[in-house]
Design a protein around this motif. Sequence first.
Motif, short mmCIF file in Angstrom:
data_model
loop_
_atom_site.label_atom_id
_atom_site.label_comp_id
_atom_site.label_asym_id
_atom_site.label_seq_id
_atom_site.Cartn_x
_atom_site.Cartn_y
_atom_site.Cartn_z
N ASN A 1 -8.98 -4.00 -4.70
CA ASN A 1 -8.66 -2.74 -5.39
C ASN A 1 -7.85 -3.01 -6.66
O ASN A 1 -6.90 -2.28 -6.99
CB ASN A 1 -7.92 -1.79 -4.45
N HIS B 1 -9.80 -4.70 5.49
CA HIS B 1 -10.36 -4.45 4.15
C HIS B 1 -11.68 -3.70 4.15
O HIS B 1 -12.41 -3.73 3.15
CB HIS B 1 -10.48 -5.78 3.40
N ASP C 1 -12.54 -1.48 1.03
CA ASP C 1 -11.85 -1.94 -0.18
C ASP C 1 -12.84 -2.53 -1.18
O ASP C 1 -13.92 -3.01 -0.81
CB ASP C 1 -10.81 -3.01 0.17
#
Length: 216
Positions: free
Chosen positions: A99, A113, A116
């Motif tokens: 990110n 994650h 993400d």
Amino acid sequence: MIQMDSSKRRFMQSAAAAAAFGSVPYATAQSAVRDTAQGTVVRGEHVQPLTLNVNGRPYVLEVEPRVTLLDALREYIGLTGTKKGCDRGQCGACTVLVNGRRINSCLSLALAHAGDDIVTVEGLARGGRAHPVQAAFVEQDAFQCGYCTPGQVCSAVALLAEAAAGAASAVTGDVRKLGPVALSDDEVRERMSGNICRCGAYPNIVAAVKKAGGAA
Ligand code: FES
Ligand code: FES
């Protein structure tokens, strides 16, 4: 003879799903299937489905909760540009962008994650052209063996964004001043201090980061 059990079938299904998205993950030591000393096949503990978005592509995996993001990238997905140096958060060789922020992927679990936006060194180039940081590393000869370089490059990409956004570091003179932070040698050294280079290419790395940031 090893028979394919349900866990291996699931892994193969995962591989097929990922291949459908254009990726080619492959099984290695940390896949859900392994041999015991008796030669029987067991499945990994508490294997869970996971989709990782890496370099703009979804990768469908099944991983144990203990699998780090670093191992998921390297051993499951096959993106080996991200390097494993210390595997304990000390060298920065495993740095990736999550990110937009840099993290040590060896210290983060893959399951954390899902959803993400993950970028590795393989995802920095655009349209066949190297990222400006990559180009600066080549131009400034900022590596010797190159093992630390993917982490250095990813870290530098995030560094430039952080400085441009005005984020202060421990050596920033006036932390009250708003606006982009000028990239002095000290600023670059401090902000790159989490990335170790055993070859000692530091002067050239500093020069490359400054060049990419327009400060040199
Ligand atoms: Fe992650 Fe060294 S391998 S910090
Ligand atoms: Fe060899 Fe950095 S170039 S460790």
